[in-house]
Scaffold this active site. Sequence first.
Site, PDB file in Angstrom:
ATOM      1  N   GLY A  35       0.838  -1.210   0.000  1.00  0.00           N
ATOM      2  CA  GLY A  35       0.000   0.000   0.000  1.00  0.00           C
ATOM      3  C   GLY A  35       0.869   1.254   0.000  1.00  0.00           C
ATOM      4  N   ALA A  36       1.947   1.201  -0.797  1.00  0.00           N
ATOM      5  CA  ALA A  36       2.897   2.329  -0.824  1.00  0.00           C
ATOM      6  C   ALA A  36       2.475   3.414  -1.809  1.00  0.00           C
ATOM      7  CB  ALA A  36       4.293   1.821  -1.178  1.00  0.00           C
ATOM      8  N   SER A  37       1.326   3.250  -2.442  1.00  0.00           N
ATOM      9  CA  SER A  37       0.945   4.192  -3.504  1.00  0.00           C
ATOM     10  C   SER A  37       0.417   5.514  -2.980  1.00  0.00           C
ATOM     11  CB  SER A  37      -0.102   3.540  -4.426  1.00  0.00           C
ATOM     12  OG  SER A  37      -1.207   3.074  -3.668  1.00  0.00           O
ATOM     13  N   VAL A  86      -3.150  -7.478  -2.338  1.00  0.00           N
ATOM     14  CA  VAL A  86      -3.013  -8.321  -1.136  1.00  0.00           C
ATOM     15  C   VAL A  86      -4.230  -9.216  -0.892  1.00  0.00           C
ATOM     16  CG1 VAL A  86      -1.322  -6.964   0.161  1.00  0.00           C
ATOM     17  CG2 VAL A  86      -3.740  -6.459   0.430  1.00  0.00           C
ATOM     18  N   ASN A 112       1.075  -2.561   5.381  1.00  0.00           N
ATOM     19  CA  ASN A 112       0.299  -1.322   5.554  1.00  0.00           C
ATOM     20  C   ASN A 112      -1.008  -1.323   4.775  1.00  0.00           C
ATOM     21  OD1 ASN A 112      -0.027   1.821   5.760  1.00  0.00           O
ATOM     22  ND2 ASN A 112       0.069   1.366   3.569  1.00  0.00           N
ATOM     23  N   SER A 164      -4.515  -0.329  14.070  1.00  0.00           N
ATOM     24  CA  SER A 164      -5.286   0.905  14.264  1.00  0.00           C
ATOM     25  C   SER A 164      -5.727   1.007  15.719  1.00  0.00           C
ATOM     26  CB  SER A 164      -6.520   0.889  13.366  1.00  0.00           C
ATOM     27  OG  SER A 164      -7.442   1.876  13.778  1.00  0.00           O
ATOM     28  N   TYR A 177     -13.491  -4.014  10.352  1.00  0.00           N
ATOM     29  CA  TYR A 177     -12.186  -3.331  10.373  1.00  0.00           C
ATOM     30  C   TYR A 177     -11.498  -3.520  11.738  1.00  0.00           C
ATOM     31  CZ  TYR A 177      -8.890   0.606   9.848  1.00  0.00           C
ATOM     32  OH  TYR A 177      -7.757   1.395   9.778  1.00  0.00           O
ATOM     33  N   ALA A 179     -11.991  -5.865  13.940  1.00  0.00           N
ATOM     34  CA  ALA A 179     -11.590  -7.266  14.111  1.00  0.00           C
ATOM     35  C   ALA A 179     -10.300  -7.546  13.339  1.00  0.00           C
ATOM     36  CB  ALA A 179     -12.718  -8.194  13.643  1.00  0.00           C
ATOM     37  N   LYS A 181      -7.964  -5.428  12.594  1.00  0.00           N
ATOM     38  CA  LYS A 181      -6.829  -4.714  13.209  1.00  0.00           C
ATOM     39  C   LYS A 181      -6.456  -5.337  14.557  1.00  0.00           C
ATOM     40  CE  LYS A 181      -6.142  -1.757   9.902  1.00  0.00           C
ATOM     41  NZ  LYS A 181      -4.896  -1.803   9.123  1.00  0.00           N
ATOM     42  N   ILE A 210      -5.673   9.828  11.384  1.00  0.00           N
ATOM     43  CA  ILE A 210      -4.621  10.402  10.537  1.00  0.00           C
ATOM     44  C   ILE A 210      -5.263  10.976   9.277  1.00  0.00           C
ATOM     45  CG2 ILE A 210      -2.435   9.944   9.345  1.00  0.00           C
ATOM     46  CD1 ILE A 210      -2.321   9.404  12.425  1.00  0.00           C
TER      47      ILE A 210
HETATM   48  N1  LIG Z   1      -5.861   7.124   8.086  1.00  0.00           N
HETATM   49  C1  LIG Z   1      -6.108   6.752   9.323  1.00  0.00           C
HETATM   50  O1  LIG Z   1      -6.670   7.520  10.137  1.00  0.00           O
HETATM   51  C2  LIG Z   1      -5.675   5.395   9.785  1.00  0.00           C
HETATM   52  C3  LIG Z   1      -5.820   5.107  11.147  1.00  0.00           C
HETATM   53  C4  LIG Z   1      -5.428   3.868  11.617  1.00  0.00           C
HETATM   54  C5  LIG Z   1      -4.907   2.928  10.752  1.00  0.00           C
HETATM   55  N2  LIG Z   1      -4.789   3.219   9.429  1.00  0.00           N
HETATM   56  C6  LIG Z   1      -4.248   2.157   8.581  1.00  0.00           C
HETATM   57  O2  LIG Z   1      -3.142   2.637   7.859  1.00  0.00           O
HETATM   58  C7  LIG Z   1      -3.040   1.938   6.611  1.00  0.00           C
HETATM   59  C8  LIG Z   1      -2.942   2.957   5.482  1.00  0.00           C
HETATM   60  O3  LIG Z   1      -4.114   3.767   5.521  1.00  0.00           O
HETATM   61  P1  LIG Z   1      -4.223   5.166   4.769  1.00  0.00           P
HETATM   62  O4  LIG Z   1      -4.964   6.076   5.673  1.00  0.00           O
HETATM   63  O5  LIG Z   1      -2.905   5.570   4.208  1.00  0.00           O
HETATM   64  O6  LIG Z   1      -5.242   4.724   3.631  1.00  0.00           O
HETATM   65  P2  LIG Z   1      -5.318   5.040   2.075  1.00  0.00           P
HETATM   66  O7  LIG Z   1      -4.839   6.407   1.786  1.00  0.00           O
HETATM   67  O8  LIG Z   1      -6.679   4.646   1.673  1.00  0.00           O
HETATM   68  O9  LIG Z   1      -4.259   4.002   1.452  1.00  0.00           O
HETATM   69  C9  LIG Z   1      -4.490   2.634   1.467  1.00  0.00           C
HETATM   70  C10 LIG Z   1      -3.371   1.954   0.731  1.00  0.00           C
HETATM   71  O10 LIG Z   1      -3.637   0.543   0.750  1.00  0.00           O
HETATM   72  C11 LIG Z   1      -3.495   0.049  -0.570  1.00  0.00           C
HETATM   73  N3  LIG Z   1      -4.377  -1.088  -0.788  1.00  0.00           N
HETATM   74  C12 LIG Z   1      -5.705  -1.180  -0.522  1.00  0.00           C
HETATM   75  N4  LIG Z   1      -6.166  -2.378  -0.929  1.00  0.00           N
HETATM   76  C13 LIG Z   1      -5.118  -3.034  -1.468  1.00  0.00           C
HETATM   77  C14 LIG Z   1      -4.953  -4.308  -2.067  1.00  0.00           C
HETATM   78  N5  LIG Z   1      -5.971  -5.164  -2.220  1.00  0.00           N
HETATM   79  N6  LIG Z   1      -3.720  -4.666  -2.506  1.00  0.00           N
HETATM   80  C15 LIG Z   1      -2.672  -3.831  -2.368  1.00  0.00           C
HETATM   81  N7  LIG Z   1      -2.765  -2.620  -1.824  1.00  0.00           N
HETATM   82  C16 LIG Z   1      -3.964  -2.222  -1.376  1.00  0.00           C
HETATM   83  C17 LIG Z   1      -3.837   1.210  -1.495  1.00  0.00           C
HETATM   84  O11 LIG Z   1      -3.137   1.068  -2.728  1.00  0.00           O
HETATM   85  P3  LIG Z   1      -3.817   0.734  -4.154  1.00  0.00           P
HETATM   86  O12 LIG Z   1      -5.216   1.275  -4.144  1.00  0.00           O
HETATM   87  O13 LIG Z   1      -2.890   1.382  -5.130  1.00  0.00           O
HETATM   88  O14 LIG Z   1      -3.762  -0.761  -4.240  1.00  0.00           O
HETATM   89  C18 LIG Z   1      -3.265   2.385  -0.708  1.00  0.00           C
HETATM   90  O15 LIG Z   1      -1.918   2.587  -1.034  1.00  0.00           O
HETATM   91  C19 LIG Z   1      -4.262   1.040   6.533  1.00  0.00           C
HETATM   92  O16 LIG Z   1      -3.937  -0.266   6.927  1.00  0.00           O
HETATM   93  C20 LIG Z   1      -5.213   1.659   7.517  1.00  0.00           C
HETATM   94  O17 LIG Z   1      -6.125   0.736   8.035  1.00  0.00           O
HETATM   95  C21 LIG Z   1      -5.160   4.426   8.938  1.00  0.00           C
END
Ligand SMILES: NC(=O)c1ccc[n+]([C@@H]2O[C@H](COP(=O)([O-])OP(=O)(O)OC[C@H]3O[C@@H](n4cnc5c(N)ncnc54)[C@H](OP(=O)(O)O)[C@@H]3O)[C@@H](O)[C@H]2O)c1
Length: 270
Positions: A35-37, A86, A112, A164, A177, A179, A181, A210
């Site tokens: 999820g590095a995009s 993934v 991630n 999370s 979600y 469950a 995490k 975040i």
């Molecule tokens: N933002 C928050 O407040 C927050 C809080 C707690 C935890 N988190 C956790 O932090 C992590 C990143 O979240 P974020 O806020 O950065 O979310 P985001 O901006 O929606 O990014 C999610 C990333 O996951 C990738 N992804 C999703 N499904 C995928 C799949 N099937 N295969 C490969 N890659 C996949 C996406 O890449 P592609 O679409 O290019 O595949 C994207 O790069 C997540 O695990 C999230 O649960 C976030």
Amino acid sequence: MPLRMFCPHASYNSNALLLRRSMSILAGRIALVTGASQGIGRACALELARAGASLALAARNMDKLAEVAAEIAAIGGNAHPFSLDVSSEESIKDCAKAAIAHFGAVNILVNNAGITRDILALRMKRKDWDDVLTTNLTGAFLMTQAVMSQMVKGRWGRIINITSVVGETGQAGQANYAASKAGLIGLTKSLARELASRSITVNAVAPGFIETAMTSVLTDEQKAANALYIPLGRVGTDAEVAHAVAFLASEEASYITGHTLDVNGGMFMG
Ligand SMILES: NC(=O)c1ccc[n+]([C@@H]2O[C@H](COP(=O)([O-])OP(=O)(O)OC[C@H]3O[C@@H](n4cnc5c(N)ncnc54)[C@H](OP(=O)(O)O)[C@@H]3O)[C@@H](O)[C@H]2O)c1
């Protein structure tokens, strides 16, 4: 006259400088970030690259990965994009194999990639449950399995799972979600016990609220209401999560394993 007489913080400052310098030694290490995009994954990739690691950038959106690779190249780093879904075991195996073939190894894995499908449990469809568990939890397990044996052979490794705050507290409307995490935290502790004898540490980072695309769906009012429950009084940044990840990846974190590091502004104090 010694400098310290003029500058009482000289000793602290030079120690801080030394600490920062030693933390920046990830040279020679190869990190794979899922999820590095965008969002937190992108920020982790940039931070690990700044610390000297080479980066295997993995996600579905290859255009965005190419942009992140270019950003890393612009700061003098080394990164290569790899296609990854993934939710597909085959894709995970192909991605791990390609990254190891390209770089020779994967020493640091950041699980991630994650999604949400929020809805009250009463109305949650089986697909909403399965999609979230498959991506957030099974994906992290299978990716870890795919890089584990070469890490064991290398007798050094860092596995960092992005969980999370809701995996620790639960959240109405996020049974799937939360469950997934909470499952990641159990997975982290179990793998930490299994891999410790090979100098592989396994830790989790638990972000709070975040500012990323994942939370951009909330209205300003909802964000302000959420901020009321954050002692530091604001939402966090992806860079603040990335700093915690880079620390856990560093040599300085070598005696920390099975831990969940909260990055939540005090929202939950475990
Ligand atoms: N933002 C928050 O407040 C927050 C809080 C707690 C935890 N988190 C956790 O932090 C992590 C990143 O979240 P974020 O806020 O950065 O979310 P985001 O901006 O929606 O990014 C999610 C990333 O996951 C990738 N992804 C999703 N499904 C995928 C799949 N099937 N295969 C490969 N890659 C996949 C996406 O890449 P592609 O679409 O290019 O595949 C994207 O790069 C997540 O695990 C999230 O649960 C976030």
